[in-house]
Motif scaffolding. Structure first.
Motif, mmCIF file in Angstrom:
data_model
loop_
_atom_site.group_PDB
_atom_site.id
_atom_site.type_symbol
_atom_site.label_atom_id
_atom_site.label_comp_id
_atom_site.label_asym_id
_atom_site.label_seq_id
_atom_site.Cartn_x
_atom_site.Cartn_y
_atom_site.Cartn_z
ATOM 1 N N LEU A 284 0.890 -1.080 -0.128
ATOM 2 C CA LEU A 284 -0.003 -0.020 -0.026
ATOM 3 C C LEU A 284 0.835 1.276 0.045
ATOM 4 O O LEU A 284 0.354 2.427 0.460
ATOM 5 N N GLY A 285 1.990 1.335 -0.486
ATOM 6 C CA GLY A 285 2.914 2.416 -0.589
ATOM 7 C C GLY A 285 2.916 2.978 -1.901
ATOM 8 O O GLY A 285 2.468 2.358 -2.880
ATOM 9 N N LEU A 286 2.931 4.410 -2.066
ATOM 10 C CA LEU A 286 2.746 5.071 -3.188
ATOM 11 C C LEU A 286 4.133 5.842 -3.569
ATOM 12 O O LEU A 286 4.882 6.306 -2.488
ATOM 13 N N SER A 287 4.340 5.840 -4.733
ATOM 14 C CA SER A 287 5.614 6.662 -5.117
ATOM 15 C C SER A 287 5.769 8.030 -4.777
ATOM 16 O O SER A 287 4.485 8.793 -4.727
ATOM 17 N N PRO A 288 6.711 8.526 -4.237
ATOM 18 C CA PRO A 288 6.789 10.062 -3.730
ATOM 19 C C PRO A 288 6.303 10.931 -4.939
ATOM 20 O O PRO A 288 5.778 11.970 -4.849
ATOM 21 N N MET A 289 6.773 10.509 -6.274
ATOM 22 C CA MET A 289 6.547 11.461 -7.340
ATOM 23 C C MET A 289 4.837 11.371 -7.484
ATOM 24 O O MET A 289 4.383 12.649 -7.766
ATOM 25 N N VAL A 290 4.132 10.239 -7.473
ATOM 26 C CA VAL A 290 3.013 10.219 -7.490
ATOM 27 C C VAL A 290 2.198 10.963 -6.533
ATOM 28 O O VAL A 290 1.310 11.591 -6.670
ATOM 29 N N ILE A 291 2.700 11.093 -5.304
ATOM 30 C CA ILE A 291 2.124 11.674 -4.163
ATOM 31 C C ILE A 291 2.199 13.193 -4.376
ATOM 32 O O ILE A 291 1.300 14.120 -4.210
ATOM 33 N N PHE A 292 3.244 13.561 -4.954
ATOM 34 C CA PHE A 292 3.537 15.071 -5.088
ATOM 35 C C PHE A 292 2.746 15.662 -5.982
ATOM 36 O O PHE A 292 1.913 16.477 -5.917
ATOM 37 N N LEU A 317 -7.423 4.574 -6.221
ATOM 38 C CA LEU A 317 -7.305 4.238 -7.580
ATOM 39 C C LEU A 317 -6.127 3.251 -7.533
ATOM 40 O O LEU A 317 -6.211 2.137 -8.406
ATOM 41 N N LYS A 318 -5.182 3.250 -6.679
ATOM 42 C CA LYS A 318 -3.937 2.404 -6.948
ATOM 43 C C LYS A 318 -4.451 0.983 -6.544
ATOM 44 O O LYS A 318 -4.285 -0.193 -7.172
ATOM 45 N N ILE A 319 -5.358 0.906 -5.331
ATOM 46 C CA ILE A 319 -5.813 -0.502 -4.814
ATOM 47 C C ILE A 319 -6.969 -0.845 -5.697
ATOM 48 O O ILE A 319 -7.009 -2.150 -6.226
ATOM 49 N N ALA A 320 -7.619 -0.172 -6.582
ATOM 50 C CA ALA A 320 -8.472 -0.667 -7.593
ATOM 51 C C ALA A 320 -7.729 -1.183 -8.711
ATOM 52 O O ALA A 320 -8.129 -2.322 -9.291
ATOM 53 N N TRP A 329 -0.637 -3.362 -13.806
ATOM 54 C CA TRP A 329 0.663 -2.619 -14.314
ATOM 55 C C TRP A 329 0.729 -1.069 -13.839
ATOM 56 O O TRP A 329 1.497 -0.550 -13.621
ATOM 57 N N LEU A 330 -0.643 -0.714 -13.940
ATOM 58 C CA LEU A 330 -0.792 0.829 -13.414
ATOM 59 C C LEU A 330 -0.544 0.773 -11.983
ATOM 60 O O LEU A 330 0.132 2.016 -11.440
ATOM 61 N N SER A 331 -1.008 0.028 -11.129
ATOM 62 C CA SER A 331 -0.582 -0.104 -9.570
ATOM 63 C C SER A 331 0.715 0.022 -9.437
ATOM 64 O O SER A 331 1.316 0.812 -8.481
ATOM 65 N N ILE A 332 1.602 -0.737 -10.205
ATOM 66 C CA ILE A 332 3.039 -0.925 -9.957
ATOM 67 C C ILE A 332 3.628 0.472 -10.580
ATOM 68 O O ILE A 332 4.518 0.800 -9.769
ATOM 69 N N LEU A 333 3.199 0.798 -11.437
ATOM 70 C CA LEU A 333 3.710 2.512 -11.855
ATOM 71 C C LEU A 333 3.691 3.303 -10.875
ATOM 72 O O LEU A 333 4.383 4.195 -10.456
ATOM 73 N N MET A 334 2.318 3.252 -9.925
ATOM 74 C CA MET A 334 2.080 4.243 -8.972
ATOM 75 C C MET A 334 2.726 3.850 -7.629
ATOM 76 O O MET A 334 2.744 4.770 -6.710
#
Length: 341
Positions: A284-292, A317-320, A329-334
């Motif tokens: 359930l971690g988000l990329s810092p870039m995505v957070i920003f 959205l990431k969990i979905a 693959w979208l979840s992995i990118l995020m």
């Protein structure tokens, strides 16, 4: 095939732009909807817990919803009183801060440094330091002004939860995988919101206790702000610490101020980097870039409230995406790839 694929991507992008524009145009309604959904998700966790203890559903429902309403009204009352008193004392705090600056400039001049004291004093405006606090409380005021609509929305969402599950079973009767994907999505959403709310409350509680110990004014106000800003990663904890640190500084006790800074860092780093990952799980971690960029996007679309909702919305959205193999693959990118094995 490549041409068709490119056209599809342009179509998806154009649809996304239209959806975001529509959300921005209907921001007032969307904020109520999002807040009702997110709060209902958190409250449902408590209701399920009480039901597991063999408490009748209707009693658990009324107890948790009533408790939330009373707690919100009480906090709103305390915050309103604290804020009014704080704003009335701003001129006094500004004079104290100016006196502190004069002392600092005089001390620097004894070592041969030349500093234009008048320029600093003219530029110094304590209202600008606390402007974010006033805007935040203004957003809380907006929330309270629409409190009845949000509560009604929460009540209907919770009442429809069980029947909605039955409807999904009928819809996905011949496709059990989609039903499993939705259940996984729903479970992870509840897990995220429950843990994030608990850690945010714990952050605000610890900050309040620390400020009370050091006799900093308005500890409950700064504790609530620390709790709310815990939903805004990285910059949130810094912004939340500024008012209390400045109040400690204008009191003239530099040692207390330094200790407070250290304690703020320890509380936020300890909870955000140790406790939250332990209970949420690395997935359930988000990329810092995505957070920003989510902070920028949702702040622009929904205003200041959007900054608090940015990470919950993006995490949803990431969990979905993560719940279905075709969009994984979208979840992995995020995600924060450093947290993945």
């Amino acid at each position: 095939m490549e041409s068709t694929s490119v056209k599809n991507y342009f179509f998806y992008f154009a649809s996304l732009v239209l959806i975001v524009a529509g959300i921005k145009a209907a921001a007032e309604i969307v904020i109520i909807l999002f807040l009702a959904i997110f709060i209902a998700s958190i409250i449902s966790t408590f209701i399920n817990f009480l039901e597991q203890k063999h408490i009748p559903k209707i009693i658990a429902y009324l107890f948790v919803l009533g408790g939330f309403v009373l707690l919100t009204i009480l906090l709103g009352y305390v915050l309103n009183i604290s804020l009014k008193d704080f704003i009335s004392n701003l001129p006094q705090y500004e004079k104290q801060l100016q006196a502190l600056v004069v002392k600092g400039v005089s001390f620097a001049e004894t070592y041969g440094y030349e500093i234009d004291k008048n320029t600093i004093l003219d530029a110094l405006n304590l209202n600008s330091f606390f402007g974010i606090t006033t805007n935040l409380i203004g957003s809380i005021g907006t929330f309270l002004s629409k409190f009845l609509l949000i509560i009604i929305g929460i009540a209907f969402i919770l009442a429809e939860a069980k029947s909605f599950e039955k409807k999904l079973k009928v819809i996905f009767d011949k496709d059990r995988k989609k039903l499993e994907h939705f259940k996984l999505f729903s479970s992870n959403i509840q897990k995220y919101f429950s843990v994030k709310t608990a850690t945010s409350f714990f952050t605000g509680f610890l900050v309040t206790i620390v400020l009370m110990y050091f006799d900093i004014e308005y500890p409950i106000l700064w504790g609530v702000i620390a709790m709310l800003f815990n939903f805004v990663p990285v910059v949130g904890s810094i912004i939340a610490a500024i008012p209390a640190i400045l109040l400690s500084l204008v009191s003239g006790d530099l040692n207390t101020t330094l200790v407070l800074i250290v304690l703020y860092v320890c509380i936020n780093v300890g909870i955000s980097n140790i406790i939250e990952p332990k209970f949420m799980g690395k997935e359930l971690g988000l990329s810092p870039m995505v957070i920003f960029f989510s902070l920028i996007l949702w702040g622009w679309v929904l205003g200041l409230v959007g900054m608090f909702l940015a990470v919950p919305i993006t995490m949803t959205l990431k969990i979905a995406f993560d719940s279905d193999k075709s969009t994984k693959w979208l979840s992995i990118l995020m995600s924060n790839i450093g947290n993945r094995k």
